[in-house]
Design a protein around this motif. Sequence first.
Motif, PDB file in Angstrom:
ATOM      1  N   ASP A  42      40.595  31.333  28.788  1.00  0.00           N
ATOM      2  CA  ASP A  42      39.470  31.987  29.313  1.00  0.00           C
ATOM      3  C   ASP A  42      39.712  32.846  30.360  1.00  0.00           C
ATOM      4  N   GLY A  43      40.728  33.564  30.492  1.00  0.00           N
ATOM      5  CA  GLY A  43      40.955  34.533  31.593  1.00  0.00           C
ATOM      6  C   GLY A  43      42.175  33.845  32.468  1.00  0.00           C
ATOM      7  N   PHE A  44      42.713  34.687  33.366  1.00  0.00           N
ATOM      8  CA  PHE A  44      43.869  34.308  34.357  1.00  0.00           C
ATOM      9  C   PHE A  44      43.692  34.938  35.409  1.00  0.00           C
ATOM     10  N   GLY A  45      44.296  34.611  36.728  1.00  0.00           N
ATOM     11  CA  GLY A  45      44.385  35.300  37.949  1.00  0.00           C
ATOM     12  C   GLY A  45      45.761  34.822  38.631  1.00  0.00           C
ATOM     13  N   MET A  46      46.018  35.923  39.617  1.00  0.00           N
ATOM     14  CA  MET A  46      47.142  35.706  40.224  1.00  0.00           C
ATOM     15  C   MET A  46      46.787  36.102  41.802  1.00  0.00           C
ATOM     16  N   GLY A  47      47.232  35.610  42.645  1.00  0.00           N
ATOM     17  CA  GLY A  47      47.028  36.066  44.043  1.00  0.00           C
ATOM     18  C   GLY A  47      48.483  36.050  44.845  1.00  0.00           C
ATOM     19  N   TRP A  48      48.654  37.145  45.650  1.00  0.00           N
ATOM     20  CA  TRP A  48      49.876  37.118  46.277  1.00  0.00           C
ATOM     21  C   TRP A  48      50.069  37.660  47.555  1.00  0.00           C
ATOM     22  N   PHE A  49      50.711  37.339  48.428  1.00  0.00           N
ATOM     23  CA  PHE A  49      50.995  38.073  49.583  1.00  0.00           C
ATOM     24  C   PHE A  49      52.063  39.049  49.718  1.00  0.00           C
ATOM     25  N   GLY A  50      51.908  40.252  50.300  1.00  0.00           N
ATOM     26  CA  GLY A  50      52.941  41.220  50.090  1.00  0.00           C
ATOM     27  C   GLY A  50      52.962  41.933  51.535  1.00  0.00           C
ATOM     28  N   GLU A  51      52.784  43.407  51.416  1.00  0.00           N
ATOM     29  CA  GLU A  51      53.076  44.124  52.653  1.00  0.00           C
ATOM     30  C   GLU A  51      51.926  44.029  53.601  1.00  0.00           C
ATOM     31  N   ARG A  53      48.322  42.204  55.252  1.00  0.00           N
ATOM     32  CA  ARG A  53      47.805  40.958  55.799  1.00  0.00           C
ATOM     33  C   ARG A  53      46.772  40.212  54.862  1.00  0.00           C
ATOM     34  N   ILE A  54      46.167  40.887  54.029  1.00  0.00           N
ATOM     35  CA  ILE A  54      45.316  40.348  52.922  1.00  0.00           C
ATOM     36  C   ILE A  54      46.168  40.079  51.852  1.00  0.00           C
ATOM     37  N   PRO A  55      45.540  39.106  51.176  1.00  0.00           N
ATOM     38  CA  PRO A  55      46.482  38.906  49.864  1.00  0.00           C
ATOM     39  C   PRO A  55      46.093  39.836  48.814  1.00  0.00           C
ATOM     40  N   ALA A  56      46.661  40.067  47.780  1.00  0.00           N
ATOM     41  CA  ALA A  56      46.187  40.902  46.805  1.00  0.00           C
ATOM     42  C   ALA A  56      45.771  39.952  45.452  1.00  0.00           C
ATOM     43  N   VAL A  57      45.031  40.447  44.545  1.00  0.00           N
ATOM     44  CA  VAL A  57      44.519  39.564  43.545  1.00  0.00           C
ATOM     45  C   VAL A  57      44.432  40.328  42.262  1.00  0.00           C
ATOM     46  N   TYR A  58      44.802  39.877  41.200  1.00  0.00           N
ATOM     47  CA  TYR A  58      44.791  40.356  39.820  1.00  0.00           C
ATOM     48  C   TYR A  58      44.019  39.432  39.030  1.00  0.00           C
ATOM     49  N   LYS A  59      43.143  39.533  38.333  1.00  0.00           N
ATOM     50  CA  LYS A  59      42.414  38.901  37.349  1.00  0.00           C
ATOM     51  C   LYS A  59      42.163  39.589  36.190  1.00  0.00           C
ATOM     52  N   SER A  60      41.998  38.912  34.732  1.00  0.00           N
ATOM     53  CA  SER A  60      41.581  39.529  33.805  1.00  0.00           C
ATOM     54  C   SER A  60      40.680  38.456  32.885  1.00  0.00           C
ATOM     55  N   GLN A  95      34.312  35.711  32.614  1.00  0.00           N
ATOM     56  CA  GLN A  95      33.987  36.915  33.215  1.00  0.00           C
ATOM     57  C   GLN A  95      34.972  37.149  34.363  1.00  0.00           C
ATOM     58  N   ARG A  96      35.286  38.177  34.646  1.00  0.00           N
ATOM     59  CA  ARG A  96      36.331  38.231  35.660  1.00  0.00           C
ATOM     60  C   ARG A  96      35.896  37.443  37.127  1.00  0.00           C
ATOM     61  N   SER A  97      34.746  37.441  37.615  1.00  0.00           N
ATOM     62  CA  SER A  97      34.259  36.888  38.701  1.00  0.00           C
ATOM     63  C   SER A  97      34.516  35.416  38.718  1.00  0.00           C
ATOM     64  N   ASN A  98      34.700  34.990  37.491  1.00  0.00           N
ATOM     65  CA  ASN A  98      34.823  33.380  37.369  1.00  0.00           C
ATOM     66  C   ASN A  98      36.311  33.069  37.235  1.00  0.00           C
ATOM     67  N   CYS A  99      37.086  33.915  37.322  1.00  0.00           N
ATOM     68  CA  CYS A  99      38.579  33.625  37.441  1.00  0.00           C
ATOM     69  C   CYS A  99      38.998  33.410  38.759  1.00  0.00           C
ATOM     70  N   HIS A 100      40.053  32.719  38.760  1.00  0.00           N
ATOM     71  CA  HIS A 100      40.790  32.133  39.864  1.00  0.00           C
ATOM     72  C   HIS A 100      42.184  33.005  40.031  1.00  0.00           C
ATOM     73  N   PRO A 101      42.557  33.072  41.407  1.00  0.00           N
ATOM     74  CA  PRO A 101      42.020  32.391  42.509  1.00  0.00           C
ATOM     75  C   PRO A 101      40.782  33.337  43.171  1.00  0.00           C
ATOM     76  N   PHE A 102      40.154  32.577  43.985  1.00  0.00           N
ATOM     77  CA  PHE A 102      39.232  33.243  44.644  1.00  0.00           C
ATOM     78  C   PHE A 102      39.572  33.554  46.035  1.00  0.00           C
ATOM     79  N   ARG A 103      38.999  34.627  46.657  1.00  0.00           N
ATOM     80  CA  ARG A 103      39.584  34.957  48.059  1.00  0.00           C
ATOM     81  C   ARG A 103      38.508  35.253  48.986  1.00  0.00           C
ATOM     82  N   HIS A 104      38.777  35.065  50.316  1.00  0.00           N
ATOM     83  CA  HIS A 104      37.858  35.268  51.270  1.00  0.00           C
ATOM     84  C   HIS A 104      38.895  35.458  52.550  1.00  0.00           C
TER      85      HIS A 104
END
Length: 282
Positions: A42-51, A53-60, A95-104
Amino acid sequence: MCRWMVYSGDPALAEALLFRPAHSLINQSLRARLGEETTNGDGFGMGWFGERRIPAVYKSINPAWSDPNLLEISREIRTPLLFAHVRASTGAAVQRSNCHPFRHGRWLWMHNGSIADFTRLKRDVMLAVDPSLYAEIEGTTDSEALFYLSLTFGLMEDPPGAVARAIGFVEDLGRRYGVPDPLQMTVATTQGESIWVFRYSTLGRTRSLFCSTDIAQLRRLYPELDVLQELGTEARFVVSEPIHHLEGAWKEVPESSYAIVRPGVSELHPLVPLTVHQETTA
């Protein structure tokens, strides 16, 4: 319910972390062995730290095993800290907004489990969220609500205390509404430096959660495995279920506990629900 994975260590390709292990998270999205559901599509997502300060998030909303975009971008992402999650919905819309991870801000959060009878408890949970945070809630899941409830209770200053207060709040609601076993959760959260992982359920029969053991020790046990040579000595994984089947590679996180994971280090502590009433009378 869901499966998730955390990696912390020397920068590594997301493709190597997500696709190459024998029982990778991508494999678990289709053939989980320890979860309530075999399929987590029912969807997937990943969050990661790169260049930044704020982590990037990709969800589908696509299943992780069949999304070519995930494979493409994972070949280009090299990160020292990765959150990844494959979802099996407990009722909320796909739906995309229900996929993890969540970010603040700098914080990421992902969850496996549920707040039981959430439709009955939802109004009280949402009213408890700080008004300055409420407008950021995008989806409809109990997982995101639990994140913002924890933020309200001080996640950014004291993650273990905030999560303990969120647990106490939900369990108090459960007692008030006659929901006998209101909470089931394994949670991971981070601000990019330390990672906190939690395992707790009201019944004491929580979904599985494992931490990897020392990589240097595994290299001595399995010198023939090239994949272990590619990881730095500070590499750590936290997973819903093991991604490699190597004896001695994993330690189960105990019931009602939390771990703090930093490069090369992990600390284990008991997790006890805390209510505002208990704090004011202590």
